[in-house]
Design an enzyme around this catalytic site. Sequence first.
Site, PDB file in Angstrom:
ATOM      1  N   CYS A  86       2.995  -3.054  -8.085  1.00  0.00           N
ATOM      2  CA  CYS A  86       4.262  -3.755  -7.883  1.00  0.00           C
ATOM      3  C   CYS A  86       4.928  -3.956  -9.234  1.00  0.00           C
ATOM      4  O   CYS A  86       4.242  -4.091 -10.244  1.00  0.00           O
ATOM      5  CB  CYS A  86       4.009  -5.133  -7.285  1.00  0.00           C
ATOM      6  SG  CYS A  86       3.298  -5.128  -5.660  1.00  0.00           S
ATOM      7  N   CYS A  93      -5.202   0.640  -3.038  1.00  0.00           N
ATOM      8  CA  CYS A  93      -4.696   1.991  -2.793  1.00  0.00           C
ATOM      9  C   CYS A  93      -4.091   2.625  -4.037  1.00  0.00           C
ATOM     10  O   CYS A  93      -3.526   3.705  -3.964  1.00  0.00           O
ATOM     11  CB  CYS A  93      -3.667   1.945  -1.665  1.00  0.00           C
ATOM     12  SG  CYS A  93      -2.411   0.688  -1.922  1.00  0.00           S
ATOM     13  N   CYS A 114       0.868  -1.171   0.000  1.00  0.00           N
ATOM     14  CA  CYS A 114       0.000   0.000   0.000  1.00  0.00           C
ATOM     15  C   CYS A 114       0.905   1.220   0.000  1.00  0.00           C
ATOM     16  O   CYS A 114       2.016   1.177   0.531  1.00  0.00           O
ATOM     17  CB  CYS A 114      -0.928  -0.014   1.217  1.00  0.00           C
ATOM     18  SG  CYS A 114      -2.383   0.994   0.939  1.00  0.00           S
TER      19      CYS A 114
END
Length: 137
Positions: free
Chosen positions: A89, A85, A11
């Site tokens: 990645c 959020c 997040c």
Amino acid sequence: MAEKPSVLFVCVHNAGRSQMAAAWLTHLAGDRVAVRSAGSVPAGQVNPAAVEAMREVGIDITAESPKILTVEAVKASDVCITMGCGDSCPVFPGKRYLDWTLEDPAGQGVEAVRPIRDEIKKLVGALIEEIAPEATK
């Protein structure tokens, strides 16, 4: 997946949702799952409302601190989970990527964080059933 699966919760600030998710996974699966959490722009501390909400269920996250998301952390993880959020990645073949859409606890009191905490517990429980079923408590 590795003999001991590894999970990375991501997040942006690594201060609320990802910290609670990592704590739940550690609590429920024990040492059968390697657990990491990180964020692209880590906050200075874990959200105090998240700390209090987890304390209410007997899990102490006061010693935790937000960590920076690294390529190495993603490479070392079998499952990478973003927490709704908007963070992302780095993508590597063979990794599993999930996004759990969860309300942001930032700036909210413990009353508002409790339902988020409880939803994370349900999601983590389902994840454990999938990746390490014998670890479920």
